[in-house]
Write a protein that holds these residues in place. Structure first.
Motif, PDB file in Angstrom:
ATOM      1  N   SER A 166       0.825  -1.214   0.000  1.00  0.00           N
ATOM      2  CA  SER A 166       0.000   0.000   0.000  1.00  0.00           C
ATOM      3  C   SER A 166       0.857   1.261   0.000  1.00  0.00           C
ATOM      4  N   GLU A 167       1.975   1.206   0.717  1.00  0.00           N
ATOM      5  CA  GLU A 167       2.891   2.350   0.743  1.00  0.00           C
ATOM      6  C   GLU A 167       3.562   2.524  -0.619  1.00  0.00           C
ATOM      7  N   ALA A 168       3.849   1.405  -1.279  1.00  0.00           N
ATOM      8  CA  ALA A 168       4.443   1.463  -2.615  1.00  0.00           C
ATOM      9  C   ALA A 168       3.477   2.126  -3.596  1.00  0.00           C
ATOM     10  N   MET A 169       2.215   1.748  -3.541  1.00  0.00           N
ATOM     11  CA  MET A 169       1.223   2.337  -4.436  1.00  0.00           C
ATOM     12  C   MET A 169       1.051   3.832  -4.166  1.00  0.00           C
ATOM     13  N   LYS A 170       1.107   4.201  -2.909  1.00  0.00           N
ATOM     14  CA  LYS A 170       0.984   5.608  -2.549  1.00  0.00           C
ATOM     15  C   LYS A 170       2.177   6.395  -3.099  1.00  0.00           C
ATOM     16  N   GLY A 171       3.376   5.844  -2.941  1.00  0.00           N
ATOM     17  CA  GLY A 171       4.581   6.510  -3.432  1.00  0.00           C
ATOM     18  C   GLY A 171       4.606   6.618  -4.943  1.00  0.00           C
ATOM     19  N   ILE A 172       4.209   5.548  -5.627  1.00  0.00           N
ATOM     20  CA  ILE A 172       4.184   5.560  -7.092  1.00  0.00           C
ATOM     21  C   ILE A 172       3.118   6.536  -7.578  1.00  0.00           C
ATOM     22  N   GLY A 173       2.008   6.623  -6.858  1.00  0.00           N
ATOM     23  CA  GLY A 173       0.958   7.578  -7.214  1.00  0.00           C
ATOM     24  C   GLY A 173       1.446   9.008  -7.132  1.00  0.00           C
ATOM     25  N   GLU A 174       2.262   9.304  -6.125  1.00  0.00           N
ATOM     26  CA  GLU A 174       2.825  10.649  -5.983  1.00  0.00           C
ATOM     27  C   GLU A 174       3.783  10.962  -7.128  1.00  0.00           C
ATOM     28  N   ILE A 175       4.557   9.954  -7.536  1.00  0.00           N
ATOM     29  CA  ILE A 175       5.475  10.142  -8.666  1.00  0.00           C
ATOM     30  C   ILE A 175       4.669  10.356  -9.949  1.00  0.00           C
ATOM     31  N   TRP A 176       3.591   9.583 -10.116  1.00  0.00           N
ATOM     32  CA  TRP A 176       2.758   9.676 -11.312  1.00  0.00           C
ATOM     33  C   TRP A 176       2.116  11.065 -11.448  1.00  0.00           C
ATOM     34  N   ALA A 177       1.758  11.672 -10.330  1.00  0.00           N
ATOM     35  CA  ALA A 177       1.116  12.985 -10.366  1.00  0.00           C
ATOM     36  C   ALA A 177       2.006  14.033 -11.030  1.00  0.00           C
ATOM     37  N   LYS A 178       3.326  13.844 -10.949  1.00  0.00           N
ATOM     38  CA  LYS A 178       4.275  14.814 -11.515  1.00  0.00           C
ATOM     39  C   LYS A 178       4.914  14.326 -12.816  1.00  0.00           C
ATOM     40  N   HIS A 179       4.563  13.135 -13.264  1.00  0.00           N
ATOM     41  CA  HIS A 179       5.219  12.522 -14.414  1.00  0.00           C
ATOM     42  C   HIS A 179       4.703  13.100 -15.731  1.00  0.00           C
ATOM     43  N   ALA A 180       5.585  13.125 -16.734  1.00  0.00           N
ATOM     44  CA  ALA A 180       5.253  13.712 -18.038  1.00  0.00           C
ATOM     45  C   ALA A 180       4.185  12.901 -18.787  1.00  0.00           C
ATOM     46  N   ASP A 181       4.102  11.590 -18.559  1.00  0.00           N
ATOM     47  CA  ASP A 181       3.123  10.751 -19.262  1.00  0.00           C
ATOM     48  C   ASP A 181       1.711  10.891 -18.693  1.00  0.00           C
ATOM     49  N   ASN A 182       1.570  11.569 -17.570  1.00  0.00           N
ATOM     50  CA  ASN A 182       0.264  11.727 -16.925  1.00  0.00           C
ATOM     51  C   ASN A 182      -0.572  12.728 -17.720  1.00  0.00           C
ATOM     52  N   PRO A 183      -1.704  12.275 -18.292  1.00  0.00           N
ATOM     53  CA  PRO A 183      -2.534  13.214 -19.067  1.00  0.00           C
ATOM     54  C   PRO A 183      -3.216  14.262 -18.195  1.00  0.00           C
ATOM     55  N   ASN A 184      -3.317  14.034 -16.897  1.00  0.00           N
ATOM     56  CA  ASN A 184      -3.957  14.994 -15.988  1.00  0.00           C
ATOM     57  C   ASN A 184      -2.946  15.839 -15.220  1.00  0.00           C
ATOM     58  N   LYS A 185      -1.696  15.832 -15.657  1.00  0.00           N
ATOM     59  CA  LYS A 185      -0.654  16.581 -14.964  1.00  0.00           C
ATOM     60  C   LYS A 185      -0.989  18.073 -14.969  1.00  0.00           C
ATOM     61  N   GLY A 186      -0.878  18.694 -13.805  1.00  0.00           N
ATOM     62  CA  GLY A 186      -1.128  20.111 -13.684  1.00  0.00           C
ATOM     63  C   GLY A 186      -2.593  20.471 -13.471  1.00  0.00           C
ATOM     64  N   GLN A 187      -3.480  19.503 -13.555  1.00  0.00           N
ATOM     65  CA  GLN A 187      -4.897  19.756 -13.336  1.00  0.00           C
ATOM     66  C   GLN A 187      -5.240  19.460 -11.884  1.00  0.00           C
TER      67      GLN A 187
END
Length: 113
Positions: free
Chosen positions: A58-79
């Protein structure tokens, strides 16, 4: 001594009723393509686990989710994040299931008097 009660039971099981529906006639569904997030998690999970070997999943998923929020491939980045509706409590659920007819029976009796 009270009379013995007989209980009617259904003689056919669910499996028996559904036996007429042949499973071989259904076409297998085509799997959906993984989303960008699914691909990202699949790539990042081994890296994150190697860096944090004792951390729970669960901690891994939380950490990866935080990385995903700032990642360039995220279509919702900055929203901004979408607002979630609050979960229904047990009291709210029981109010929805109460029948309105229960209150109307007392008014029907009073009109008969």
């Amino acid at each position: 001594m009270p009379a013995a009660r007989t209980i009617k039971t259904n003689t056919t099981s669910k499996a028996g009723r559904n036996a007429s529906k042949d499973a071989s006639t259904k076409e297998p569904k085509e799997k959906r393509a993984p989303s960008a997030y699914n691909i990202f998690v699949k790539e990042q999970m081994p890296l994150w686990k190697a860096a944090h070997p004792t951390a729970p999943h669960s901690e891994a998923m939380k950490g990866i989710g935080e990385i995903w929020a700032k990642h360039a491939d995220n279509p919702n980045k900055g929203q901004p994040r979408k607002e979630r509706k609050p979960k229904a409590t047990k009291a709210m659920k029981s109010n929805k299931t109460s029948s309105p007819a229960a209150g109307s029976s007392s008014t029907a009796l009073s009109s008969d008097l």
